[in-house]
Design an enzyme around this catalytic site. Structure first.
Site, PDB file in Angstrom:
ATOM      1  N   ASP A  49       4.929  -9.666  10.404  1.00 32.19           N
ATOM      2  CA  ASP A  49       5.142  -8.222  10.381  1.00 32.19           C
ATOM      3  C   ASP A  49       5.407  -7.798   8.940  1.00 32.19           C
ATOM      4  O   ASP A  49       5.988  -8.564   8.158  1.00 32.19           O
ATOM      5  CB  ASP A  49       6.334  -7.836  11.262  1.00 32.19           C
ATOM      6  CG  ASP A  49       6.039  -8.003  12.748  1.00 32.19           C
ATOM      7  OD1 ASP A  49       4.881  -7.794  13.155  1.00 32.19           O
ATOM      8  OD2 ASP A  49       6.970  -8.329  13.497  1.00 32.19           O
ATOM      9  N   ASP A  97       0.100  -4.512  16.048  1.00 29.64           N
ATOM     10  CA  ASP A  97       1.066  -3.743  16.833  1.00 29.64           C
ATOM     11  C   ASP A  97       0.681  -2.267  16.871  1.00 29.64           C
ATOM     12  O   ASP A  97       0.808  -1.604  17.908  1.00 29.64           O
ATOM     13  CB  ASP A  97       2.472  -3.893  16.255  1.00 29.64           C
ATOM     14  CG  ASP A  97       2.977  -5.317  16.267  1.00 29.64           C
ATOM     15  OD1 ASP A  97       2.526  -6.113  17.107  1.00 29.64           O
ATOM     16  OD2 ASP A  97       3.830  -5.641  15.407  1.00 29.64           O
TER      17      ASP A  97
END
Length: 165
Positions: A126, A144
């Protein structure tokens, strides 16, 4: 639709698979750039509300089950593989429904991107972090984002379908 001797050809799956592939490549390319440029925990201030960071998520959304003993890697990988197979089946069955198929293609590209991370690294990379004051939204990635856009489009598609009937 093109005419054939036997009637009309079914809508093609290729545009939707192409979209999923573009999202997958974008996701993986951005993650390679982050892994090559940042150490775990490094961050770059971009604006008063946005940072580029390197974070590893061994869990699911919002780090759900991130502190589990490691079994969650295979659990979430299995869910991702099952979701991929289901989405491919749904796309094949509904390729002519544009908003629905767009949503599924976004979810497909994102799901495969995060499954690749889990298989290669044991965690999802991330790097996008939004914040305000002392509050920080959990870091996320292109996959995401694609999954979120897909989920919103699925809801919109259903609302539009209900409104028509």
């Amino acid at each position: 639709m093109a005419k054939t001797t036997f009637g009309t050809t079914p809508p093609s799956l290729l545009p939707w698979l192409g979209l999923a592939l573009i999202l997958l490549i974008t996701d993986q390319l951005t993650k390679v750039l982050i892994l090559g440029s940042y150490q775990l925990g490094d961050a770059t201030y971009v604006t008063s509300f946005f940072n580029i960071v390197r974070a590893h998520n061994t869990g699911a959304a919002f780090s759900f089950l991130a502190s589990a003993a490691g079994w969650q890697r295979w659990f979430f990988t299995g869910i991702g593989v099952a979701a991929t197979l289901f989405i491919l089946w749904m796309l094949k069955s509904h390729a002519g429904q544009k908003l629905f198929s767009f949503a599924l293609a976004c979810i497909l590209g994102g799901a495969v991107g995060n499954v690749i991370d889990r298989l290669l690294h044991g965690y999802v990379v991330d790097f996008l972090e939004f914040h305000y004051g002392g509050w920080h939204f959990p870091a996320f990635n292109v996959a995401d984002s694609a999954i979120t856009v897909g989920a919103v489009c699925l809801i919109l598609d259903e609302l539009l379908r209900v409104k028509k009937s």
